[in-house]
Design a protein around this motif. Structure first.
Motif, PDB file in Angstrom:
ATOM      1  N   THR A   3       0.244 -13.687 -34.339  1.00 45.68           N
ATOM      2  CA  THR A   3       1.088 -12.632 -34.891  1.00 45.68           C
ATOM      3  C   THR A   3       1.222 -12.791 -36.398  1.00 45.68           C
ATOM      4  O   THR A   3       1.427 -13.900 -36.900  1.00 45.68           O
ATOM      5  CB  THR A   3       2.484 -12.669 -34.258  1.00 45.68           C
ATOM      6  OG1 THR A   3       2.358 -12.554 -32.847  1.00 45.68           O
ATOM      7  CG2 THR A   3       3.326 -11.506 -34.760  1.00 45.68           C
ATOM      8  N   ASN A   4       1.108 -11.697 -37.117  1.00 44.89           N
ATOM      9  CA  ASN A   4       1.278 -11.711 -38.568  1.00 44.89           C
ATOM     10  C   ASN A   4       2.757 -11.917 -38.881  1.00 44.89           C
ATOM     11  O   ASN A   4       3.587 -11.060 -38.549  1.00 44.89           O
ATOM     12  CB  ASN A   4       0.788 -10.386 -39.153  1.00 44.89           C
ATOM     13  CG  ASN A   4       0.810 -10.384 -40.674  1.00 44.89           C
ATOM     14  OD1 ASN A   4       1.652 -11.030 -41.295  1.00 44.89           O
ATOM     15  ND2 ASN A   4      -0.128  -9.661 -41.266  1.00 44.89           N
ATOM     16  N   PRO A   5       3.145 -13.035 -39.522  1.00 39.58           N
ATOM     17  CA  PRO A   5       4.564 -13.302 -39.781  1.00 39.58           C
ATOM     18  C   PRO A   5       5.206 -12.282 -40.711  1.00 39.58           C
ATOM     19  O   PRO A   5       6.382 -11.958 -40.571  1.00 39.58           O
ATOM     20  CB  PRO A   5       4.560 -14.698 -40.414  1.00 39.58           C
ATOM     21  CG  PRO A   5       3.172 -14.892 -40.932  1.00 39.58           C
ATOM     22  CD  PRO A   5       2.285 -14.135 -39.995  1.00 39.58           C
ATOM     23  N   LEU A   6       4.426 -11.762 -41.683  1.00 39.90           N
ATOM     24  CA  LEU A   6       4.982 -10.755 -42.590  1.00 39.90           C
ATOM     25  C   LEU A   6       5.287  -9.463 -41.849  1.00 39.90           C
ATOM     26  O   LEU A   6       6.325  -8.828 -42.070  1.00 39.90           O
ATOM     27  CB  LEU A   6       4.003 -10.487 -43.739  1.00 39.90           C
ATOM     28  CG  LEU A   6       3.781 -11.639 -44.730  1.00 39.90           C
ATOM     29  CD1 LEU A   6       2.748 -11.245 -45.777  1.00 39.90           C
ATOM     30  CD2 LEU A   6       5.098 -12.026 -45.398  1.00 39.90           C
ATOM     31  N   LEU A   7       4.391  -9.084 -40.934  1.00 35.28           N
ATOM     32  CA  LEU A   7       4.615  -7.876 -40.148  1.00 35.28           C
ATOM     33  C   LEU A   7       5.796  -8.056 -39.212  1.00 35.28           C
ATOM     34  O   LEU A   7       6.616  -7.151 -39.053  1.00 35.28           O
ATOM     35  CB  LEU A   7       3.352  -7.545 -39.353  1.00 35.28           C
ATOM     36  CG  LEU A   7       3.400  -6.258 -38.511  1.00 35.28           C
ATOM     37  CD1 LEU A   7       3.647  -5.056 -39.412  1.00 35.28           C
ATOM     38  CD2 LEU A   7       2.103  -6.090 -37.728  1.00 35.28           C
ATOM     39  N   ASN A  11       9.195  -5.827 -39.230  1.00 40.66           N
ATOM     40  CA  ASN A  11       9.658  -5.141 -38.025  1.00 40.66           C
ATOM     41  C   ASN A  11      11.084  -5.544 -37.670  1.00 40.66           C
ATOM     42  O   ASN A  11      11.887  -4.707 -37.234  1.00 40.66           O
ATOM     43  CB  ASN A  11       8.737  -5.442 -36.846  1.00 40.66           C
ATOM     44  CG  ASN A  11       7.392  -4.741 -36.976  1.00 40.66           C
ATOM     45  OD1 ASN A  11       7.281  -3.728 -37.665  1.00 40.66           O
ATOM     46  ND2 ASN A  11       6.369  -5.281 -36.320  1.00 40.66           N
ATOM     47  N   GLU A  12      11.410  -6.817 -37.867  1.00 46.12           N
ATOM     48  CA  GLU A  12      12.760  -7.286 -37.559  1.00 46.12           C
ATOM     49  C   GLU A  12      13.779  -6.683 -38.529  1.00 46.12           C
ATOM     50  O   GLU A  12      14.882  -6.288 -38.130  1.00 46.12           O
ATOM     51  CB  GLU A  12      12.807  -8.810 -37.630  1.00 46.12           C
ATOM     52  CG  GLU A  12      14.187  -9.424 -37.432  1.00 46.12           C
ATOM     53  CD  GLU A  12      14.829  -9.077 -36.103  1.00 46.12           C
ATOM     54  OE1 GLU A  12      16.076  -9.188 -36.002  1.00 46.12           O
ATOM     55  OE2 GLU A  12      14.103  -8.694 -35.159  1.00 46.12           O
ATOM     56  N   LYS A  13      13.392  -6.587 -39.808  1.00 45.39           N
ATOM     57  CA  LYS A  13      14.295  -5.973 -40.782  1.00 45.39           C
ATOM     58  C   LYS A  13      14.512  -4.501 -40.462  1.00 45.39           C
ATOM     59  O   LYS A  13      15.634  -3.982 -40.563  1.00 45.39           O
ATOM     60  CB  LYS A  13      13.747  -6.111 -42.203  1.00 45.39           C
ATOM     61  CG  LYS A  13      14.707  -5.582 -43.279  1.00 45.39           C
ATOM     62  CD  LYS A  13      14.171  -5.760 -44.671  1.00 45.39           C
ATOM     63  CE  LYS A  13      15.220  -5.359 -45.712  1.00 45.39           C
ATOM     64  NZ  LYS A  13      15.774  -4.006 -45.481  1.00 45.39           N
TER      65      LYS A  13
END
Length: 325
Positions: A3-7, A11-13
């Motif tokens: 999973t891309n951590p930045l993505l 998404n969480e924000k």
């Protein structure tokens, strides 16, 4: 699969922002309902649905509050099909059926009346509103509704205030609650505390099937649009400035204005008794800063501050402090 951590962070924000938006709209709607005692136990509320973002948002929030409130009230959605050319008459019935709410579609050709009586290029809003109002009052009677809910928001109320100020020389706006022209119904505006930008974001979040109003939406010369642009510019400069203007509408000092009908200037005489609300016009000004976003974690204080209201309002107030959606 990695999973891309930045993505994931983005998404969480987005999820958190959407959650805050929803909580804020529900809280501010409930605040307005409580402050003005808009909805009481046993009410049947006719929710006027135009197909625009504001009325969709109002219906959605009222349905949420209906489920959570410890008082019982009915909702019925009503749309007035004004027979505008190209109006997609299947959109609202399909949507309302899908969300499981009672509804009524009233078919009245007010479009032809407005186009016949108003010259091309002139503002149609006034006549259109009068025709709509009379029809909706009749429908409310037929459906047994004692409350009529309209989707006007904070910016509508502010724009009306400035329109009256600039062009009618009056300090007047749309109140959150009033008695209808026929004296039979209570008209309420549950979104009175909600800014338009929040409703725009909420409509996008919920993917409401928006229906544009072709009758008046193309009239770029409307003074209301000029005022709306002014308010948007002010809000961009300082959001608290716009909120403070709005809050001032409920913090009136008649003795420091000029209306002889509100304050008896003619018979004003010294009494020899000190008055702490006396001549303060020349004192150093103190300015309040208000923003509902900064109050998102202060609901408990607000609940404590409303303990003098009616039992119904106390009960309704409990839904404001929403922690999970």
């Amino acid at each position: 699969m990695q999973t891309n951590p930045l993505l994931s962070a983005a998404n969480e924000k987005l999820r958190q922002d959407n959650n805050k938006l929803t909580k804020r709209i529900i809280r501010e709607t409930a605040n307005a309902i409580v402050d003005y005692n808009m909805i009481e136990d046993g009410d049947k509320v006719m929710v006027c649905l135009s197909g625009g973002k504001d009325s969709y948002g109002m219906l959605d929030v009222l349905m949420t509050l209906q489920k959570r409130a410890p008082i019982k009230f009915e909702l019925v959605a009503v749309n007035l099909d004004q027979k505008q050319p190209g109006f997609p008459e299947e959109v609202l019935p399909n949507y309302l059926t899908s969300i499981g709410i009672p509804f009524h579609i009233e078919n009245q050709d007010t479009y032809s009346i407005v186009k016949r009586l108003i010259p091309e290029g002139k503002t149609t809003c006034s006549l259109c509103s009068r025709l709509r109002r009379g029809i909706l009052y009749r429908v409310a009677d037929e459906l047994g509704c004692n409350k009529i809910a309209l989707g006007h928001h904070r910016d509508d109320i502010l724009a009306t205030f400035f329109l009256n100020l600039f062009y009618a020389a009056k300090l007047k706006t749309m109140p959150p609650k009033l008695v209808s022209d026929d004296g039979k119904h209570t008209v309420i505006r549950p979104l009175a505390y909600v800014p338009e930008k929040d409703l725009m974001a909420y409509a996008e979040l919920k993917q409401f099937p928006i229906i544009p109003c072709n009758l008046c939406g193309s009239q770029e010369n409307l003074k209301r649009k000029e005022v709306a642009n002014m308010l948007r510019a002010w809000e961009k400069e300082s959001p608290k400035k716009v909120w403070n203007i709005y809050k001032s509408l409920s913090a009136i000092s008649p003795s420091h204005l000029m209306d002889r009908n509100l304050f008896d200037f003619v018979n004003l005489r010294p009494t020899g008794v000190a008055d702490e609300d006396g001549d303060k016009a020349f004192d150093a000004d103190t300015f309040a800063d208000y923003s509902p976003i900064e109050e998102e974690d202060s609901d408990e204080d607000r609940i404590d501050a409303t303990t003098s209201q009616s039992d119904t309002s106390h009960k309704f107030q409990k839904i404001i402090n929403i922690q999970k959606l």
